[in-house]
Design a protein around this motif. Structure first.
Motif, PDB file in Angstrom:
ATOM      1  N   VAL A  85      14.139   3.909  15.354  1.00 20.80           N
ATOM      2  CA  VAL A  85      13.083   4.150  14.372  1.00 20.80           C
ATOM      3  C   VAL A  85      13.586   5.100  13.291  1.00 20.80           C
ATOM      4  N   SER A  86      14.291   6.156  13.703  1.00 14.34           N
ATOM      5  CA  SER A  86      14.855   7.104  12.730  1.00 14.34           C
ATOM      6  C   SER A  86      15.790   6.408  11.764  1.00 14.34           C
ATOM      7  N   SER A  87      16.667   5.556  12.300  1.00 15.58           N
ATOM      8  CA  SER A  87      17.649   4.862  11.477  1.00 15.58           C
ATOM      9  C   SER A  87      16.972   3.987  10.430  1.00 15.58           C
ATOM     10  N   GLN A  88      15.926   3.257  10.844  1.00 15.53           N
ATOM     11  CA  GLN A  88      15.251   2.376   9.894  1.00 15.53           C
ATOM     12  C   GLN A  88      14.475   3.152   8.833  1.00 15.53           C
ATOM     13  N   LEU A  89      14.121   4.388   9.152  1.00 19.84           N
ATOM     14  CA  LEU A  89      13.458   5.242   8.157  1.00 19.84           C
ATOM     15  C   LEU A  89      14.472   6.003   7.314  1.00 19.84           C
ATOM     16  N   HIS A  90      15.752   5.733   7.556  1.00 19.98           N
ATOM     17  CA  HIS A  90      16.849   6.401   6.849  1.00 19.98           C
ATOM     18  C   HIS A  90      16.795   7.914   7.072  1.00 19.98           C
ATOM     19  N   LEU A  91      16.457   8.273   8.298  1.00 19.04           N
ATOM     20  CA  LEU A  91      16.461   9.676   8.702  1.00 19.04           C
ATOM     21  C   LEU A  91      17.537   9.874   9.760  1.00 19.04           C
ATOM     22  N   GLU A  92      18.196  11.010   9.700  1.00 16.57           N
ATOM     23  CA  GLU A  92      19.219  11.294  10.702  1.00 16.57           C
ATOM     24  C   GLU A  92      18.553  11.531  12.053  1.00 16.57           C
ATOM     25  N   GLN A 134       0.823  -1.206   0.000  1.00 16.67           N
ATOM     26  CA  GLN A 134       0.000   0.000   0.000  1.00 16.67           C
ATOM     27  C   GLN A 134       0.863   1.264   0.000  1.00 16.67           C
ATOM     28  N   ASN A 135       2.185   1.069  -0.206  1.00 14.61           N
ATOM     29  CA  ASN A 135       3.156   2.171  -0.214  1.00 14.61           C
ATOM     30  C   ASN A 135       3.299   2.826   1.153  1.00 14.61           C
ATOM     31  N   TYR A 136       3.080   2.040   2.226  1.00 13.80           N
ATOM     32  CA  TYR A 136       3.328   2.526   3.573  1.00 13.80           C
ATOM     33  C   TYR A 136       4.802   2.329   3.903  1.00 13.80           C
ATOM     34  N   ARG A 137       5.314   3.131   4.817  1.00 16.58           N
ATOM     35  CA  ARG A 137       6.643   2.902   5.357  1.00 16.58           C
ATOM     36  C   ARG A 137       6.524   1.913   6.506  1.00 16.58           C
ATOM     37  N   THR A 138       7.520   1.071   6.681  1.00 12.81           N
ATOM     38  CA  THR A 138       7.471   0.069   7.751  1.00 12.81           C
ATOM     39  C   THR A 138       8.762   0.080   8.555  1.00 12.81           C
ATOM     40  N   VAL A 139       8.606  -0.109   9.848  1.00  9.40           N
ATOM     41  CA  VAL A 139       9.748  -0.238  10.765  1.00  9.40           C
ATOM     42  C   VAL A 139       9.468  -1.403  11.693  1.00  9.40           C
ATOM     43  N   ARG A 140      10.467  -2.239  11.878  1.00  5.73           N
ATOM     44  CA  ARG A 140      10.311  -3.389  12.774  1.00  5.73           C
ATOM     45  C   ARG A 140      11.399  -3.314  13.835  1.00  5.73           C
ATOM     46  N   LEU A 141      10.992  -3.307  15.095  1.00  5.78           N
ATOM     47  CA  LEU A 141      11.942  -3.155  16.183  1.00  5.78           C
ATOM     48  C   LEU A 141      11.701  -4.237  17.229  1.00  5.78           C
ATOM     49  N   ASN A 142      12.724  -5.034  17.468  1.00  5.14           N
ATOM     50  CA  ASN A 142      12.656  -6.070  18.495  1.00  5.14           C
ATOM     51  C   ASN A 142      13.141  -5.464  19.808  1.00  5.14           C
TER      52      ASN A 142
END
Length: 467
Positions: free
Chosen positions: A222-229, A191-199
């Motif tokens: 979460v920032s890192s997985q979204l490729h955001l600083e 659906q073109n959503y962004r996804t983050v998975r954190l254990n």
């Protein structure tokens, strides 16, 4: 001859990164169990020694590294081919150069190829498909061996599309939580959503020493997985605003503003936080607040939460502050008799319900144990009759799984005595909440109201005499 592989130095460094993301140590029993190998094989892998290709592939895929071919020590492969050529005394230097320069690995997405080691054409049989599927757990998205539990999957897909959604997935260990979560996230990406998975088990004890450290770790990951600083400092003021408001501000004013589509945030093994009450008492109400904010602010409708845990919630949370009583609740049941018959047929076993019943009587509908049984039977390693006879013994195919549990219980004699009471009592047993939590976390018991019973007859028979 079965191919054997070793990892390059770069390859081991790559696997080490994936390992840390999983929160596993190098000889982690969970890793070994997920890959279907022994810890001895894991040790050989880390020592850079050769292991069977199927084990090599399974170790990589269990830790999340799908492109396992990229970490193989190619020099060792070349040396191996040269040695084989010398043994065959071909005397053909041109052929030797061709073979050492064109080593072909069997990949997980193609049929076995004809290599220079073996010129016989190989058939991609049902047994080989099963082997690929079993060593690639969690069950891959395109696997024919994934067992749906209608209407759970469709309900989750529909719910994740709702603004501000929250899905709670609860099931015992090895019930398929990860496989279901993978499918929810795949649907979200479609659906073109962004996804983050954190254990959350990845959070080190030092991080869990106080709330501020934990929330900073949480936001940075979460920032890192979204490729955001990570830009924590401009939004963070522990002294004036407190850590919870700082974290909320960071999500609202930075993370959610930086993306132009919904964000699905999956939190795995949240029961790890139950053991840190000071963190849990604030973190879980924070999640509940974000869920409620979707009713007030449009930007919070972008956030969709998936909360995954293996045990009951034994920390005291006020009803209006808990994220465990809102959203879509999903509890994964064990496989039914009909589902086991269907799964057996997918493994190439034309069994009737009558033939499956003895297996279910021993293992229940435990997905991992049933999967291992069907895998070994379909590979013709053992017959059903032999499996049932040896299942609760030291010579059975489940012995590695059982010994890991036995070792864990032996490290906690008090809990071992409690579990002995469970397996030696015909009826359900009432235990203290923390005892239930510990046994549930290990996946050894099923909860019936306020009482527990062994998860399957295999556990009852094996542990009855050993504890």
């Amino acid at each position: 001859m079965a191919a054997s592989l070793s990892a390059s130095r770069y390859g081991l460094e790559t696997v080490d990164v994936y390992r840390k993301l999983k929160g596993w140590n190098k000889l982690d029993e969970d890793w070994a169990e997920c890959a279907g190998v022994s810890t001895t094989t894991l040790r050989r892998f880390w020592e850079g020694r050769r292991i069977q290709q199927t084990y090599f592939q399974a170790i990589c895929q269990a830790v999340g590294l799908e492109k396992w071919e990229s970490i193989v020590d190619k020099r060792a492969l070349v040396g191996s081919c040269s040695a084989q050529l010398d043994e065959r005394e071909t005397g053909n230097q041109q052929e030797k150069e061709r073979l050492t320069g064109e080593v072909v690995l069997q990949t997980s997405v193609s049929t076995p190829v004809e290599t220079s080691e073996c010129n016989q054409e190989q058939e991609f049989s049902v047994a080989q498909q099963v082997r690929k599927a079993f060593t690639a757990r969690p069950v891959s998205l395109d696997s024919p061996f994934y067992v749906e539990r209608p209407p759970i999957e469709s309900n989750c897909y529909n719910e994740i599309e709702e603004p501000g959604a929250l899905i709670r997935i609860k099931a015992l260990r090895q019930m398929g939580k990860t496989s279901l979560t993978n499918r929810i996230l795949a649907h979200a990406r479609s659906q073109n959503y962004r996804t983050v998975r954190l254990n959350l088990r990845q959070a080190e004890r030092a991080v869990l020493s106080n709330l501020d450290k934990f929330l900073r770790w949480f936001c940075a990951n979460v920032s890192s997985q979204l490729h955001l600083e990570p830009m924590l400092d401009p939004y963070w003021d522990e002294t004036l605003m407190g850590s919870m408001i700082s974290c909320t501000t960071y999500f609202q004013a930075y993370l959610l503003e930086q993306i132009d589509s919904p964000l699905v945030l999956s939190l795995d093994e949240v029961e790890w936080i139950f053991e840190y009450p000071d963190i849990a008492q604030d973190f879980f109400p924070l999640l509940r607040n974000w869920y409620e904010e979707a009713n007030n602010l449009e930007i919070w409708q972008r956030l969709r939460l998936v909360v995954v845990h293996s045990t009951e919630v034994y920390i005291p949370l006020k009803i209006h502050q808990s994220p465990f009583n809102v959203g879509l609740s999903v509890e994964l049941p064990e496989f039914s008799l009909k589902q086991l018959v269907d799964l057996a047929r997918r493994h190439g076993l034309d069994w009737s319900e009558l033939q499956v019943q003895p297996l279910m009587a021993m293992l229940g509908g435990h997905p991992f144990l049933v999967g291992l049984a069907l895998y070994r039977i379909s590979c013709q390693d053992i017959t059903l009759e032999q499996l049932l006879k040896t299942a609760p013994t030291e010579s059975g195919i489940f012995i590695d799984h059982l010994r890991r549990h036995l070792f864990s219980l032996q490290q906690n004699p008090e809990l071992a005595m409690v579990f002995k009471k469970v397996v030696t009592t015909d009826s359900s047993v009432q235990l203290e909440p923390m005892q239930i939590y510990q046994l549930q976390r290990m996946g050894l018991v099923q909860l019936n109201g306020n009482e527990v019973r062994p998860r399957c007859n295999l556990y009852r028979q094996y542990f009855c005499d050993l504890l």
